[in-house]
Write a protein that holds these residues in place. Structure first.
Motif, PDB file in Angstrom:
ATOM      1  N   ASN A 281       0.829  -1.208   0.000  1.00  0.00           N
ATOM      2  CA  ASN A 281       0.000   0.000   0.000  1.00  0.00           C
ATOM      3  C   ASN A 281       0.867   1.263   0.000  1.00  0.00           C
ATOM      4  OD1 ASN A 281      -2.534   1.182  -0.142  1.00  0.00           O
ATOM      5  ND2 ASN A 281      -2.857   1.183   2.071  1.00  0.00           N
ATOM      6  N   ASP A 282       1.890   1.243  -0.809  1.00  0.00           N
ATOM      7  CA  ASP A 282       2.837   2.361  -0.890  1.00  0.00           C
ATOM      8  C   ASP A 282       2.238   3.528  -1.685  1.00  0.00           C
ATOM      9  OD1 ASP A 282       4.113   2.356  -3.919  1.00  0.00           O
ATOM     10  OD2 ASP A 282       3.274   0.435  -3.296  1.00  0.00           O
ATOM     11  N   PRO A 283       2.799   4.720  -1.575  1.00  0.00           N
ATOM     12  CA  PRO A 283       2.207   5.882  -2.273  1.00  0.00           C
ATOM     13  C   PRO A 283       2.389   5.862  -3.784  1.00  0.00           C
ATOM     14  CG  PRO A 283       4.202   6.516  -1.093  1.00  0.00           C
ATOM     15  CD  PRO A 283       3.882   5.120  -0.652  1.00  0.00           C
TER      16      PRO A 283
ATOM     17  N   ASP B 260       9.868   3.771   6.578  1.00  0.00           N
ATOM     18  CA  ASP B 260      11.238   4.006   7.042  1.00  0.00           C
ATOM     19  C   ASP B 260      12.172   2.895   6.579  1.00  0.00           C
ATOM     20  OD1 ASP B 260      10.493   6.350   8.270  1.00  0.00           O
ATOM     21  OD2 ASP B 260      10.322   5.469  10.277  1.00  0.00           O
ATOM     22  N   ALA B 261      11.723   1.652   6.708  1.00  0.00           N
ATOM     23  CA  ALA B 261      12.552   0.524   6.275  1.00  0.00           C
ATOM     24  C   ALA B 261      12.751   0.541   4.764  1.00  0.00           C
ATOM     25  CB  ALA B 261      11.920  -0.791   6.720  1.00  0.00           C
ATOM     26  N   TYR B 262      11.699   0.943   4.031  1.00  0.00           N
ATOM     27  CA  TYR B 262      11.816   1.053   2.574  1.00  0.00           C
ATOM     28  C   TYR B 262      12.876   2.088   2.199  1.00  0.00           C
ATOM     29  CZ  TYR B 262      10.720   2.153  -2.265  1.00  0.00           C
ATOM     30  OH  TYR B 262      10.821   2.392  -3.612  1.00  0.00           O
ATOM     31  N   ASP B 263      12.792   3.284   2.797  1.00  0.00           N
ATOM     32  CA  ASP B 263      13.752   4.344   2.479  1.00  0.00           C
ATOM     33  C   ASP B 263      15.180   3.922   2.828  1.00  0.00           C
ATOM     34  OD1 ASP B 263      11.705   5.951   1.584  1.00  0.00           O
ATOM     35  OD2 ASP B 263      11.553   7.117   3.433  1.00  0.00           O
ATOM     36  N   GLN B 264      15.336   3.224   3.946  1.00  0.00           N
ATOM     37  CA  GLN B 264      16.667   2.756   4.337  1.00  0.00           C
ATOM     38  C   GLN B 264      17.201   1.737   3.341  1.00  0.00           C
ATOM     39  OE1 GLN B 264      18.682   3.775   7.153  1.00  0.00           O
ATOM     40  NE2 GLN B 264      20.082   2.760   5.738  1.00  0.00           N
ATOM     41  N   ALA B 265      16.329   0.837   2.884  1.00  0.00           N
ATOM     42  CA  ALA B 265      16.762  -0.175   1.913  1.00  0.00           C
ATOM     43  C   ALA B 265      17.160   0.462   0.588  1.00  0.00           C
ATOM     44  CB  ALA B 265      15.655  -1.203   1.700  1.00  0.00           C
TER      45      ALA B 265
END
Length: 291
Positions: A98-100, A245-250
């Motif tokens: 459900n990402d933007p 947050d985990a997505y951006d870090q990855a």
């Protein structure tokens, strides 16, 4: 269904193991394709595995069509007598559900969808009988998926959920295809899941996005320097839900060459899997976590 063999022109043999999608059909097709590859038959120049079928390209100046057919039938017989076991990999794929980005895209194409008033996740949740989107995401990510084919778009895996048939997620494609799909979208159409390796047109329902590149023709991604395509037929995939947050870090880790996808070599036994699907899947999940 008996295996069907069909010649295409002077250089191709098409082998169809079943006209139905099933783990058993995928496994037989993959085992036969691997057997042809490992046999080193002189004159066979290329093998292209699909879902429940594969295609062979051969040089008719080196091997006669009837001899190709004879060799492949012998390999089929050997594959049917052998234990249904393959050496493969289990891979953990992070997914931001459900990402933007996929949400913005799916909202632009609602007039092409079965239910324009909702989202793809809403629709998949309802028609599969789940109480809410969180329950659906738990089902989608809770069991592993078998990669039955890599292709159509470069590096794109087609994945089949490794659960009992009555529990498999089923979602039709869009009524009319989209002209845009974000790169690395995790989608679903019919009985197959997929990950869009590149941005482009598409028709699968969109559930989320992964930060993990799976195709890199430049071969600059740290784990794709040896081969530009990540997936192989026979891979087993376990999705891991992550937050923003985990997505951006990855994404940052990928850009800086620090991201390393969890991959474990495993032996997959089809008969043992069929005896206790839930228990076998639990053991597979333990392997990806190093247990």
């Amino acid at each position: 269904m008996p295996t069907r063999y069909t010649f295409g022109g002077d250089e191709h043999l098409f082998v169809e193991c079943s006209d139905e999608m099933s783990l058993e059909a995928f496994f037989k097709s993959l085992s036969m394709a691997n057997g042809v590859k490992e046999s080193g038959i002189k004159g066979i120049t290329e093998i292209c595995p699909a879902n429940a079928s594969f295609q062979i390209k051969f040089d008719p100046d080196q091997i006669k069509p009837d001899d190709v057919l004879k060799e492949v039938r012998a390999i089929e017989g050997a594959a049917e007598r052998a234990e249904p076991v393959i050496r493969t990999r289990i891979v953990e794929i992070p997914v931001f559900y459900n990402d933007p980005w996929t949400h913005e895209t799916l909202m632009r194409f609602r007039e092409r969808h079965q239910e324009p008033s909702g989202t793809d996740l809403d629709y998949a949740t309802r028609i599969n009988g789940y109480g809410d989107v969180d329950d659906f995401v738990a089902a989608h990510s809770g069991s592993p998926w078998f990669v039955s084919m890599v292709g159509f778009v470069a590096g794109l895996p087609f994945m089949y959920q490794m659960v009992e048939r009555q529990r498999q997620i089923q979602v039709p494609k869009y009524l009319r295809p989209r002209t845009d799909t974000p790169r690395l979208t995790v989608g679903h159409g019919g009985c197959f899941g997929c990950i869009y390796s590149v941005r482009g047109a598409g028709g699968y329902q969109m559930f989320g996005i992964t930060p993990m590149p799976i195709f890199d023709p430049t071969q600059t991604t740290s784990y794709l320097r040896d081969f530009m395509v990540f997936f192989r037929p026979g891979d087993i995939v376990k999705f891991k839900p992550i937050d923003r947050d985990a997505y951006d870090q990855a994404v940052e880790d990928v850009d800086k060459g620090r991201f390393s996808p969890p991959v474990r070599e495993v032996s997959f036994d089809l008969r043992e899997f069929q005896k206790d699907i839930t228990g076998y899947n639990t053991r597979l999940e333990g392997m990806i976590n190093g247990h």
